[in-house]
Design an enzyme around this catalytic site. Structure first.
Site, short mmCIF file in Angstrom:
data_model
loop_
_atom_site.label_atom_id
_atom_site.label_comp_id
_atom_site.label_asym_id
_atom_site.label_seq_id
_atom_site.Cartn_x
_atom_site.Cartn_y
_atom_site.Cartn_z
N LYS A 95 0.85 -1.20 0.00
CA LYS A 95 0.00 0.00 0.00
C LYS A 95 0.88 1.25 0.00
O LYS A 95 2.03 1.23 0.47
CB LYS A 95 -0.97 0.02 1.18
CG LYS A 95 -0.33 0.17 2.57
CD LYS A 95 -0.17 1.61 3.02
CE LYS A 95 0.63 1.69 4.32
NZ LYS A 95 1.13 3.02 4.63
N ALA A 155 10.29 -3.07 6.26
CA ALA A 155 10.44 -1.81 7.02
C ALA A 155 10.56 -0.63 6.08
O ALA A 155 11.45 0.20 6.18
CB ALA A 155 11.67 -1.88 7.94
N GLY A 169 7.57 1.29 4.91
CA GLY A 169 6.41 2.18 4.84
C GLY A 169 5.39 1.74 3.81
O GLY A 169 4.54 2.51 3.40
N LEU A 170 5.46 0.44 3.39
CA LEU A 170 4.58 -0.09 2.35
C LEU A 170 3.63 -1.16 2.88
O LEU A 170 2.94 -1.81 2.10
CB LEU A 170 5.41 -0.66 1.19
CG LEU A 170 6.31 0.35 0.47
CD1 LEU A 170 7.23 -0.36 -0.52
CD2 LEU A 170 5.48 1.41 -0.26
N ALA A 171 3.62 -1.37 4.19
CA ALA A 171 2.71 -2.31 4.86
C ALA A 171 2.89 -3.75 4.39
O ALA A 171 1.93 -4.51 4.35
CB ALA A 171 1.25 -1.87 4.68
N GLY A 172 4.12 -4.13 4.07
CA GLY A 172 4.36 -5.50 3.61
C GLY A 172 3.96 -6.54 4.65
O GLY A 172 3.26 -7.51 4.34
N SER A 198 0.17 -6.59 5.09
CA SER A 198 -0.50 -7.22 3.96
C SER A 198 -0.33 -8.74 4.01
O SER A 198 -1.25 -9.49 3.67
CB SER A 198 0.04 -6.66 2.65
OG SER A 198 -0.85 -6.94 1.58
N ASP A 219 -2.67 -1.14 10.05
CA ASP A 219 -2.82 -1.22 8.59
C ASP A 219 -3.50 -2.51 8.13
O ASP A 219 -3.91 -2.62 6.98
CB ASP A 219 -1.45 -1.13 7.91
CG ASP A 219 -0.89 0.29 7.86
OD1 ASP A 219 -1.70 1.24 7.97
OD2 ASP A 219 0.32 0.45 7.71
#
Length: 284
Positions: A10, A96, A98-101, A104, A136
């Protein structure tokens, strides 16, 4: 039977912090959407009552520190499932970043185990479970595009933004979300993103207005702590990306690009700054 789930990354088109809450969290207003950069998970039942996670990368925890493991444990305990599961994480989203890995992955685990064990848990209930794992995760359970409020778990689905290319670049550093929020002074924020204008741009599919309306109040903190992120953002702007913003607490910076002819030039230019550069589409 083996279940496969895609876990997309995201990005925040907008991230505003309104105040510090009495429960220690921050009151936020964010516009989030998903991009076509994704981890892929496979899940299959094990005969013994255990959770086993594997991955092709060696730099992530595969025990209870892993959010997918926590999601599997939560759903097993909450619904009294006495079966085991083997989960393989095919990682593509930077860690780490900021992409919500991780969030998700947890959301994909909840969806996948719901199917594998035929639990028939409604989507809203899966999102509520996700909220116990991280702010998230509820958004990642459903995906799409949404406004997130409260501590990030109160979601209002909205229409998709205008289609475009998204170039993501992560410098070789890790940023602690807790550290960034810890240094943020919510009562001193002067420039709040024009969220209502951004939502209008999405409704009207106005790409230029969308790019003008993006904003992230965490940028000032992260850019001060990590000069590499500021240099990366400047590089995006210099190379001609239409809209540039840091995602989440960073350190990933993304650029929205309307014309495909620009994509290769910007991508190649950013590779001079960092190795982890991705050119993808919005997942609409």
């Amino acid at each position: 039977m083996k279940i496969y789930e895609k876990a997309p990354a995201k990005i925040n088109l907008s991230l505003d912090v309104l105040r510090k809450r009495s429960d220690g969290y921050h009151e936020v207003e964010m516009v989030m959407t998903m991009v076509d950069l994704a981890d892929r998970l496979s899940m299959e039942e094990l005969p013994r009552d255990t959770i086993i996670i594997s991955s092709q990368v060696g730099y992530i925890p595969l025990d209870e520190k892993n959010l997918a493991f926590q999601a599997a444990k939560l759903i097993k305990e909450r619904y009294e499932v006495k079966k085991g599961v083997y989960i393989h994480l095919d990682k593509h989203i930077p860690v780490a970043a900021g992409l919500a890995g991780g969030s998700s992955d947890a959301a994909a685990t909840l969806r996948g185990l719901n199917k594998l064990w035929k639990l028939n848990i409604p989507l809203e209930e899966l999102q509520a479970l996700g909220a116990e794992l991280g702010s998230d995760v509820p958004f990642c359970v459903k995906g799409g595009t949404a406004v997130a409020r409260g501590r990030g778990t109160e979601l209002e689905p909205i229409g998709a933004p205008p289609q475009c290319w998204v170039i993501l670049a992560k410098p070789p550093i890790n940023v602690s979300t807790a550290d960034v929020y810890g240094k943020l002074r919510a009562n001193e924020i002067k420039n709040h993103p024009p969220t209502s204008q951004l939502l209008q741009a999405i409704r009207e599919h106005d790409f230029a207005m969308l790019c003008r309306s993006m904003g992230n109040v965490l940028e000032d903190v992260t850019l001060e702590l990590y000069p590499e992120v500021r240099q990366l953002k400047d590089a995006f702007i210099r190379l001609g990306a239409d809209g540039v913003l840091m995602s989440g607490s960073g350190p990933t910076v993304f650029g929205l690009v309307l014309k495909e002819s620009k994509v290769t030039r910007i991508y190649n230019g950013l590779r001079g700054f960092c190795k982890e550069v991705y050119a993808v589409r919005l997942l609409t």
